[in-house]
Design an enzyme around this catalytic site. Structure first.
Site: not given
Length: 100
Positions: A1, A80-82, A84
């Site tokens: 996300r 960004s991350c995994l 959101g």
């Protein structure tokens, strides 16, 4: 996300277009996640737990630690991350420190 202030949710294609315009992409996943799932090209990894401190560092220390020029408060930055959640928190942290 992916999250950015102008567009809280970005598509992969929008990110690719932004990267052409020299946007700093900060991946706030943990280091073990990067090791396990892979690094996103041209991103820098600053785990969410380090982000507040990182964005307040001396620019020289930031460059030394993250091998990247520290963003100014007006530079375009994408988080960004995994899923959101962490990227939205990162966006909130950055905005609370005066990043636009």
């Amino acid at each position: 996300r992916l999250c950015a202030a102008a567009a809280p949710d970005l598509s992969y294609q929008e990110l690719k277009d932004l990267k052409k315009a020299n946007v700093l992409h900060i991946d706030v996943r943990e280091r073990w996640e990067i090791d396990r799932f892979g690094k996103i090209p041209q991103s820098i990894n600053i785990p969410l737990g380090e982000l507040m401190e990182a964005l307040q560092m001396d620019p020289t220390d930031f460059k030394e630690q993250y091998n990247q020029k520290m963003p100014s408060k007006s530079d375009p930055v994408v988080f960004s991350c995994l899923a959101g959640t962490r990227s939205k928190q990162a966006l909130g942290f950055a905005m609370s420190l005066g990043f636009s």
